[in-house]
Design a protein around this motif. Structure first.
Motif, short mmCIF file in Angstrom:
data_model
loop_
_atom_site.label_atom_id
_atom_site.label_comp_id
_atom_site.label_asym_id
_atom_site.label_seq_id
_atom_site.Cartn_x
_atom_site.Cartn_y
_atom_site.Cartn_z
N TYR A 13 0.83 -1.20 0.00
CA TYR A 13 0.00 0.00 0.00
C TYR A 13 0.87 1.25 0.00
O TYR A 13 0.66 2.17 -0.80
CB TYR A 13 -0.92 0.02 1.23
N ALA A 14 1.81 1.30 0.94
CA ALA A 14 2.67 2.49 1.07
C ALA A 14 3.89 2.34 0.16
O ALA A 14 5.00 2.07 0.60
CB ALA A 14 3.11 2.67 2.51
N THR A 15 3.67 2.52 -1.10
CA THR A 15 4.72 2.45 -2.11
C THR A 15 5.35 3.84 -2.27
O THR A 15 4.82 4.83 -1.78
CB THR A 15 4.13 2.01 -3.45
N PRO A 16 6.47 3.93 -2.99
CA PRO A 16 7.00 5.25 -3.30
C PRO A 16 5.99 6.15 -3.99
O PRO A 16 5.92 7.35 -3.70
CB PRO A 16 8.20 4.93 -4.20
N THR A 17 5.20 5.57 -4.87
CA THR A 17 4.16 6.35 -5.56
C THR A 17 3.15 6.91 -4.56
O THR A 17 2.73 8.07 -4.65
CB THR A 17 3.44 5.48 -6.60
N TYR A 18 2.77 6.09 -3.59
CA TYR A 18 1.83 6.53 -2.56
C TYR A 18 2.39 7.69 -1.76
O TYR A 18 1.69 8.68 -1.50
CB TYR A 18 1.49 5.36 -1.63
N LEU A 19 3.65 7.61 -1.38
CA LEU A 19 4.26 8.71 -0.62
C LEU A 19 4.23 10.00 -1.42
O LEU A 19 3.96 11.09 -0.88
CB LEU A 19 5.69 8.36 -0.24
N GLY A 20 4.49 9.89 -2.72
CA GLY A 20 4.41 11.07 -3.58
C GLY A 20 3.02 11.66 -3.59
O GLY A 20 2.84 12.89 -3.55
N GLY A 75 14.46 12.76 4.22
CA GLY A 75 13.99 11.51 4.81
C GLY A 75 14.30 10.30 3.97
O GLY A 75 14.14 10.31 2.75
N LYS A 76 14.75 9.26 4.63
CA LYS A 76 14.98 7.96 3.98
C LYS A 76 13.65 7.27 3.75
O LYS A 76 12.91 7.01 4.69
CB LYS A 76 15.88 7.09 4.86
N GLY A 77 13.35 6.95 2.50
CA GLY A 77 12.06 6.37 2.15
C GLY A 77 12.15 4.99 1.55
O GLY A 77 11.60 4.76 0.46
N ILE A 78 12.83 4.07 2.21
CA ILE A 78 12.85 2.68 1.74
C ILE A 78 11.54 2.03 2.17
O ILE A 78 11.36 1.67 3.33
CB ILE A 78 14.06 1.90 2.30
N ASN A 104 11.26 29.35 5.95
CA ASN A 104 11.20 28.55 4.74
C ASN A 104 11.68 27.13 5.05
O ASN A 104 12.68 26.94 5.74
CB ASN A 104 12.07 29.15 3.64
N LEU A 105 10.94 26.17 4.54
CA LEU A 105 11.24 24.76 4.79
C LEU A 105 11.20 24.00 3.48
O LEU A 105 10.27 24.16 2.68
CB LEU A 105 10.23 24.16 5.77
N VAL A 106 12.21 23.17 3.26
CA VAL A 106 12.24 22.26 2.12
C VAL A 106 12.26 20.84 2.66
O VAL A 106 13.05 20.52 3.56
CB VAL A 106 13.47 22.50 1.23
N MET A 107 11.40 19.99 2.15
CA MET A 107 11.38 18.58 2.52
C MET A 107 11.76 17.74 1.31
O MET A 107 11.23 17.94 0.21
CB MET A 107 9.97 18.18 2.99
N ILE A 108 12.69 16.82 1.52
CA ILE A 108 13.15 15.93 0.44
C ILE A 108 13.00 14.49 0.90
O ILE A 108 13.42 14.13 2.01
CB ILE A 108 14.62 16.20 0.08
N VAL A 109 12.40 13.66 0.06
CA VAL A 109 12.29 12.24 0.34
C VAL A 109 12.78 11.45 -0.88
O VAL A 109 12.30 11.67 -1.99
CB VAL A 109 10.83 11.83 0.67
N ALA A 110 13.73 10.57 -0.65
CA ALA A 110 14.15 9.61 -1.67
C ALA A 110 13.46 8.30 -1.34
O ALA A 110 13.69 7.73 -0.27
CB ALA A 110 15.66 9.45 -1.67
N ALA A 111 12.59 7.82 -2.24
CA ALA A 111 11.75 6.66 -1.94
C ALA A 111 11.92 5.56 -2.99
O ALA A 111 11.82 5.82 -4.19
CB ALA A 111 10.29 7.08 -1.84
N CYS A 112 12.14 4.36 -2.52
CA CYS A 112 12.20 3.18 -3.39
C CYS A 112 12.16 1.94 -2.52
O CYS A 112 12.18 2.02 -1.30
CB CYS A 112 13.46 3.19 -4.26
N GLU A 113 12.11 0.78 -3.17
CA GLU A 113 12.25 -0.49 -2.46
C GLU A 113 13.68 -1.00 -2.63
O GLU A 113 14.37 -0.64 -3.59
CB GLU A 113 11.28 -1.53 -3.03
#
Length: 486
Positions: A188-195, A257-260, A303-312
């Protein structure tokens, strides 16, 4: 839950109208100034042996004489600290959340903390008491009836209490989002979902959001991130969101954020036992997304920037192999000695990407190492910082939020084990000091700005019968970000 501040002096608590009156008692003696009718009930319960002014003690009295509320809940803390107050409140709420009470009023008596901190923790404890994951569990029990929670404070404390309550509600909403993201199974919580979650926040709060796909990531030259993702059929996502509450000339705080979304270990396959918990390996991503929500709701001037790298991280015929050498976005080459040390491989490219924002500070958050769990357990997150001032700021934020961290060392000698005969750096060193050597790896890619790193492998989730995401360190991060408001 509906939270509010209600005026009531400590000597008039008996007249408060609610389904339950919860009185949190600080210290080991009945506090002075307590409402006479309430004090009488406390003393009677102590005399009977049904209650004691010790941590963990809680008692519900029904139709207590002289008390307007049909339920009087007494909860003792033993100490007068904010931590003790929060713990006692949780015990008090546990007394009523599965019963018929739909509303409750809370009074703290005899604590060192001010109304602002107590109000914040009231919102957090109340939200935690009624949180129940149900997205993939239709058989989950009905939600607690408790829907309204009022904090009782004197007239002189109204302003401070309202400020604390607003902050607490925002952090609670961020924690809830982080828990919902992390608790969802990996299918359910895939990288696409997080996006999609971040895009939803963008629409709701007017944020600038970019969700980059593989083609865009390839164009950026993120060879390290791509290497981790190449073993999975699930598309990667590189997610960037910007909250702009100050002038464009104000350097932003950047959270990474680490998004494995699931970590098998790749070719360096993990043991099967408890591998299901590797759905929580995107706890860092969940926490920065939750922090983004909290900040966006509070609308501070920063000002805040949030970055998430997400994959399996999956094993397959396409997966990266131990011994492979990849080129990161920074141009540094990396020898991948263990594919299960993948979090640092996606974070290093995200840290390089962060340079373009000319940040005031960058903090990355990751469920990075089992070594940090061995070092600190599940109480404190491991914290690394490039300078003492930043370390002090992160520590203070964690203490204020009751979401503590502990500073770990960054001596250059710890990097010796990362040397490679075939690349600029190896992705792992030996077993000793594993959390530290992981941080030293990341530090190589964060040399152009002030940098902090939070290893939350021990604090992002709980296992066993209480298995589930904690939402940490949304509280710490929100307090830290707010400290940069002008």
């Amino acid at each position: 839950m509906d939270f509010k501040i209600q005026t009531a002096e400590l000597d008039s608590l008996a007249g408060v109208g609610a389904d339950a009156l919860i009185v949190i008692l600080g210290g080991e003696a009945v506090p002075k100034g307590l409402d006479a009718a309430v004090a009488k009930q406390v003393q009677a319960a102590i005399k009977l042996g049904d209650f004691a002014l010790k941590a963990g003690q809680a008692l519900t009295l029904t139709q207590a004489e002289g008390i307007k509320a049909p339920r009087l809940v007494l909860a003792a803390s033993g100490k007068t600290t904010l931590v003790a107050a929060r713990s006692a409140l949780a015990a008090g709420l546990a007394q009523i959340k599965s019963r018929g009470a739909a509303s409750a009023a809370v009074a703290f008596v005899g604590f060192e903390a001010g109304a602002e901190s107590l109000a914040e923790q009231t919102a957090l404890a109340g939200a935690d008491a009624v949180y129940l994951y149900r997205h993939t569990k239709p058989s989950a029990p009905a939600a607690p009836k408790l829907a309204k929670l009022a904090l009782l404070v004197g007239k002189s404390e109204q302003k401070a209490a309202k400020a604390g309550l607003a902050r607490g509600e925002a952090i609670a909403s961020g924690i809830e989002l982080a828990r919902e993201c992390a608790n969802r199974p990996a299918n359910y919580a895939t990288p696409t979902y997080l996006g999609q979650v971040v895009q939803g926040l963008g629409k709701t709060h007017g944020l600038k959001v970019e969700v980059l796909d593989r083609k865009a990531v390839e164009k950026l030259g993120m060879g390290s991130f791509l290497a981790v993702a190449q073993g999975s059929d699930e598309p990667l996502r590189f997610i960037v969101a910007r909250y702009e509450g100050a002038a464009k000339t104000v350097a932003p705080v950047v959270l990474v954020g680490k998004g494995i979304t699931f970590d098998t270990g790749g070719i360096s396959l993990k043991p099967g036992a408890e591998m299901d918990e590797m759905k929580f390996d995107m706890g860092g991503a969940a926490s920065v997304i939750g922090t983004l929500r909290a900040v966006a709701e509070l609308r501070p001037k920063l000002n805040l920037v949030m970055i998430v790298a997400a994959c399996e991280n999956m094993p397959s015929g396409h997966a990266v192999k131990p011994g492979d050498v990849v080129t990161s976005m920074s141009g540094q080459t990396i020898e991948i000695l263990n594919t299960d040390a993948e979090g640092r491989l996606i974070l290093c490219d995200a840290l390089t990407y962060a340079e373009r924002f000319k940040p005031a500070v960058v903090v990355d958050v990751a469920t990075l190492t089992g070594a940090c769990v061995i070092a600190l357990g599940g109480v404190r997150s491991g914290m690394y910082a490039s300078d003492d001032e930043l370390a002090a700021s992160l520590t203070a934020a964690g203490d204020a939020a009751l979401d503590p961290c502990w500073r770990m060392p960054l001596d250059d000698d710890y990097a010796e084990g990362l040397k490679s005969n075939f690349a600029d750096v190896a992705n792992i060193a030996g077993r000793a000091g594993g959390s530290i050597t992981a941080a030293k790896f990341l530090q190589r890619f964060a040399s152009k700005y002030r940098w902090g790193h939070l290893d939350i492998a021990g604090t992002a989730w709980k296992g066993g019968a209480a298995k589930g995401a904690t939402g940490r360190p949304v509280g710490l991060l929100t307090h830290f970000v707010l400290s940069h408001a002008k």
